[in-house]
Motif scaffolding. Structure first.
Motif, PDB file in Angstrom:
ATOM      1  N   PRO A 239     -53.490  -5.800 -14.813  1.00 18.34           N
ATOM      2  CA  PRO A 239     -54.212  -4.526 -14.911  1.00 18.34           C
ATOM      3  C   PRO A 239     -55.510  -4.476 -14.104  1.00 18.34           C
ATOM      4  N   ASP A 240     -56.047  -5.626 -13.744  1.00 22.61           N
ATOM      5  CA  ASP A 240     -57.307  -5.652 -12.987  1.00 22.61           C
ATOM      6  C   ASP A 240     -57.099  -5.845 -11.482  1.00 22.61           C
ATOM      7  N   TRP A 241     -55.858  -6.053 -11.073  1.00 22.63           N
ATOM      8  CA  TRP A 241     -55.612  -6.324  -9.656  1.00 22.63           C
ATOM      9  C   TRP A 241     -55.990  -5.145  -8.764  1.00 22.63           C
ATOM     10  N   SER A 242     -55.520  -3.958  -9.064  1.00 22.44           N
ATOM     11  CA  SER A 242     -55.715  -2.807  -8.184  1.00 22.44           C
ATOM     12  C   SER A 242     -57.193  -2.521  -7.947  1.00 22.44           C
ATOM     13  N   ALA A 243     -57.985  -2.539  -9.020  1.00 18.98           N
ATOM     14  CA  ALA A 243     -59.417  -2.261  -8.878  1.00 18.98           C
ATOM     15  C   ALA A 243     -60.105  -3.352  -8.059  1.00 18.98           C
ATOM     16  N   PHE A 244     -59.741  -4.622  -8.326  1.00 16.74           N
ATOM     17  CA  PHE A 244     -60.335  -5.723  -7.568  1.00 16.74           C
ATOM     18  C   PHE A 244     -60.031  -5.593  -6.081  1.00 16.74           C
ATOM     19  N   TYR A 245     -58.783  -5.348  -5.751  1.00 12.71           N
ATOM     20  CA  TYR A 245     -58.384  -5.284  -4.349  1.00 12.71           C
ATOM     21  C   TYR A 245     -59.047  -4.093  -3.646  1.00 12.71           C
ATOM     22  N   ALA A 246     -59.132  -2.970  -4.328  1.00 12.31           N
ATOM     23  CA  ALA A 246     -59.796  -1.802  -3.745  1.00 12.31           C
ATOM     24  C   ALA A 246     -61.272  -2.088  -3.494  1.00 12.31           C
ATOM     25  N   ASN A 247     -61.921  -2.757  -4.447  1.00 12.82           N
ATOM     26  CA  ASN A 247     -63.338  -3.089  -4.280  1.00 12.82           C
ATOM     27  C   ASN A 247     -63.549  -4.124  -3.191  1.00 12.82           C
ATOM     28  N   LEU A 248     -62.603  -5.068  -3.056  1.00 15.35           N
ATOM     29  CA  LEU A 248     -62.706  -6.071  -2.005  1.00 15.35           C
ATOM     30  C   LEU A 248     -62.649  -5.412  -0.632  1.00 15.35           C
ATOM     31  N   ARG A 249     -61.725  -4.512  -0.447  1.00 14.93           N
ATOM     32  CA  ARG A 249     -61.624  -3.797   0.830  1.00 14.93           C
ATOM     33  C   ARG A 249     -62.863  -2.939   1.076  1.00 14.93           C
ATOM     34  N   ALA A 250     -63.353  -2.296   0.019  1.00  8.84           N
ATOM     35  CA  ALA A 250     -64.545  -1.454   0.160  1.00  8.84           C
ATOM     36  C   ALA A 250     -65.762  -2.285   0.557  1.00  8.84           C
ATOM     37  N   LEU A 251     -65.814  -3.523   0.075  1.00 12.03           N
ATOM     38  CA  LEU A 251     -66.918  -4.410   0.446  1.00 12.03           C
ATOM     39  C   LEU A 251     -66.811  -4.856   1.899  1.00 12.03           C
ATOM     40  N   LEU A 252     -65.591  -5.234   2.310  1.00 13.05           N
ATOM     41  CA  LEU A 252     -65.408  -5.792   3.648  1.00 13.05           C
ATOM     42  C   LEU A 252     -65.455  -4.730   4.750  1.00 13.05           C
ATOM     43  N   GLN A 253     -65.017  -3.544   4.445  1.00  5.69           N
ATOM     44  CA  GLN A 253     -64.884  -2.513   5.485  1.00  5.69           C
ATOM     45  C   GLN A 253     -66.180  -2.275   6.262  1.00  5.69           C
ATOM     46  N   PRO A 254     -67.336  -2.125   5.614  1.00  6.15           N
ATOM     47  CA  PRO A 254     -68.562  -1.944   6.397  1.00  6.15           C
ATOM     48  C   PRO A 254     -69.143  -3.252   6.942  1.00  6.15           C
ATOM     49  N   LEU A 255     -68.778  -4.381   6.309  1.00  4.79           N
ATOM     50  CA  LEU A 255     -69.350  -5.655   6.732  1.00  4.79           C
ATOM     51  C   LEU A 255     -68.769  -6.153   8.050  1.00  4.79           C
ATOM     52  N   LEU A 256     -67.448  -6.027   8.223  1.00  6.06           N
ATOM     53  CA  LEU A 256     -66.796  -6.613   9.389  1.00  6.06           C
ATOM     54  C   LEU A 256     -67.349  -6.074  10.713  1.00  6.06           C
ATOM     55  N   PRO A 257     -67.524  -4.749  10.862  1.00  5.15           N
ATOM     56  CA  PRO A 257     -68.114  -4.264  12.123  1.00  5.15           C
ATOM     57  C   PRO A 257     -69.530  -4.773  12.341  1.00  5.15           C
ATOM     58  N   ARG A 258     -70.275  -4.986  11.264  1.00  5.74           N
ATOM     59  CA  ARG A 258     -71.634  -5.487  11.406  1.00  5.74           C
ATOM     60  C   ARG A 258     -71.638  -6.936  11.882  1.00  5.74           C
ATOM     61  N   TYR A 259     -70.728  -7.746  11.332  1.00 12.20           N
ATOM     62  CA  TYR A 259     -70.617  -9.128  11.798  1.00 12.20           C
ATOM     63  C   TYR A 259     -70.255  -9.158  13.285  1.00 12.20           C
ATOM     64  N   GLU A 260     -69.305  -8.321  13.674  1.00 14.46           N
ATOM     65  CA  GLU A 260     -68.876  -8.307  15.078  1.00 14.46           C
ATOM     66  C   GLU A 260     -69.989  -7.799  15.980  1.00 14.46           C
ATOM     67  N   ALA A 261     -70.750  -6.809  15.521  1.00 15.33           N
ATOM     68  CA  ALA A 261     -71.847  -6.276  16.324  1.00 15.33           C
ATOM     69  C   ALA A 261     -72.942  -7.317  16.543  1.00 15.33           C
ATOM     70  N   GLU A 262     -73.049  -8.264  15.598  1.00 20.88           N
ATOM     71  CA  GLU A 262     -74.034  -9.326  15.744  1.00 20.88           C
ATOM     72  C   GLU A 262     -73.561 -10.424  16.696  1.00 20.88           C
ATOM     73  N   GLY A 263     -72.373 -10.262  17.249  1.00 18.37           N
ATOM     74  CA  GLY A 263     -71.859 -11.248  18.193  1.00 18.37           C
ATOM     75  C   GLY A 263     -71.031 -12.340  17.571  1.00 18.37           C
ATOM     76  N   LYS A 264     -70.664 -12.178  16.301  1.00 22.66           N
ATOM     77  CA  LYS A 264     -69.880 -13.214  15.625  1.00 22.66           C
ATOM     78  C   LYS A 264     -68.464 -13.221  16.176  1.00 22.66           C
ATOM     79  N   SER A 265     -67.979 -14.375  16.564  1.00 22.78           N
ATOM     80  CA  SER A 265     -66.651 -14.449  17.159  1.00 22.78           C
ATOM     81  C   SER A 265     -65.594 -14.948  16.176  1.00 22.78           C
ATOM     82  N   TYR A 266     -66.017 -15.547  15.065  1.00 25.05           N
ATOM     83  CA  TYR A 266     -65.064 -16.168  14.147  1.00 25.05           C
ATOM     84  C   TYR A 266     -65.615 -16.046  12.735  1.00 25.05           C
ATOM     85  N   LEU A 267     -64.891 -15.381  11.853  1.00 29.15           N
ATOM     86  CA  LEU A 267     -65.316 -15.191  10.470  1.00 29.15           C
ATOM     87  C   LEU A 267     -64.214 -15.699   9.552  1.00 29.15           C
ATOM     88  N   THR A 268     -64.582 -16.567   8.615  1.00 26.77           N
ATOM     89  CA  THR A 268     -63.601 -17.118   7.685  1.00 26.77           C
ATOM     90  C   THR A 268     -63.814 -16.547   6.295  1.00 26.77           C
TER      91      THR A 268
END
Length: 320
Positions: A239-268
């Motif tokens: 019952p908690d999977w859907s909310a967790f996964y949606a929140n995980l994507r919502a967290l990563l979506q704005p972060l990834l372009p920022r990491y790339e804009a900073e010149g990061k070539s590899y993110l784990t």
């Protein structure tokens, strides 16, 4: 840990520079790191990919090699470490800062790291002598080198931990990062793992999914991995999977372009559960699909899953 540092502000280009092009002219990667961590394997892999590899280059010759005779005609991979005759951490850091400041050079510092216990085993198995342990116990030599090179690790553009990365995987990851047939861009490595064997040393972001219902305790699901449709359906039904996964994507979506804009070539991104076989594997699979659909370059790893338990052809499907 795989890290990317801020690039040095651009300065006036050296008159002998050659502009970057599809053939890789102007690309330089300096390979360094702990003895026994895989620098030789990395240089050979880069050479197979079309880079000109030069190992154990004296620092005094670095500028001349890069700028003499009209500059870099081929992408250049340089092995520089404590074996180098005039090796000096501060001097190498200054040299990398100068290279990064040149407009027409794409210069990266690649640092290879590994767990101390694994390094000791590698030296014991190969019967090689550690460069700093001629008159000291092996452990002391490794610890001295680790402390000496810490500033380089902190200043590296990419740090790759080879503790649980066999040569085949190291080569595959290098192909993703330094391929001459693709334009540079951030690669996202998504890895599953089990907390009982420790958090991956090269993880930038770590997420814990041990709160999800564990398929390990369902006898008919225990033998399979999170890539099996039955296990996937079981985890997804939590019952908690859907909310967790949606929140995980919502967290990563704005972060990834920022990491790339900073010149990061590899993110784990590391996703962990207890054994690293069911819940984390399923979550990594779903996250990797979403990242690919978003146009990201993705590498998938399942650290604690027996390769024999993965579906046939999985590696081709799951690795770009």
């Amino acid at each position: 840990m795989t890290v990317e540092r801020d690039t040095v502000p651009p300065a006036a280009a050296h008159p002998a520079q050659v502009p970057l092009n599809a053939a890789g002219c102007g690309r330089v990667v300096v390979v360094t790191g702990l003895s026994g961590a895989g620098k030789t394997t990395a240089l050979k892999a880069l050479e197979d990919m079309g880079w000109e590899a030069v190992d154990n280059l004296p620092l005094a010759l670095l500028d001349g090699l890069l700028h003499a005779g009209g500059g870099i005609r081929r992408p250049l991979a340089l092995g520089i470490d404590i074996r180098t005759r005039d090796f000096d951490v501060a001097q190498l850091k200054r040299g990398m800062a100068a290279l990064r400041a040149e407009d027409h050079l794409d210069a990266r510092l690649l640092f290879l790291d590994s767990d101390t216990e694994v390094l000791m085993r590698r030296f014991t198995e190969t019967r090689r002598r550690h460069p700093l342990a001629v008159d000291l116990p092996l452990l002391d030599g490794i610890q001295i080198e680790r402390q000496m090179l810490r500033p380089l690790r902190d200043a590296a553009d990419v740090v790759m931990d080879t503790t649980n990365r066999p040569p085949r995987d190291l080569r595959a990851d290098l192909e993703q990062l330094f391929s001459l047939g693709t334009s540079p861009g951030m690669t996202v490595c998504v890895t599953s793992f089990g907390f009982r064997d420790g958090v991956p040393r090269d993880a930038d972001l770590v997420f814990d999914v041990r709160f999800l219902t564990n398929p390990h305790y369902v006898p008919e699901l225990k033998p399979f991995t999170g890539l099996d449709p039955r296990v996937a359906a079981y985890v997804e039904a939590d019952p908690d999977w859907s909310a967790f996964y949606a929140n995980l994507r919502a967290l990563l979506q704005p972060l990834l372009p920022r990491y790339e804009a900073e010149g990061k070539s590899y993110l784990t991104i590391a996703i962990g559960c207890t054994g690293g076989k069911h819940r984390s594997v399923f979550t990594v699979d779903r996250l990797a699909r979403w990242l690919r659909d978003a146009g990201m370059r993705v590498i998938v790893r399942h650290r604690d899953v027996d390769p024999q338990a993965l579906p046939e052809g999985w590696e081709k499907r799951e690795t770009l």
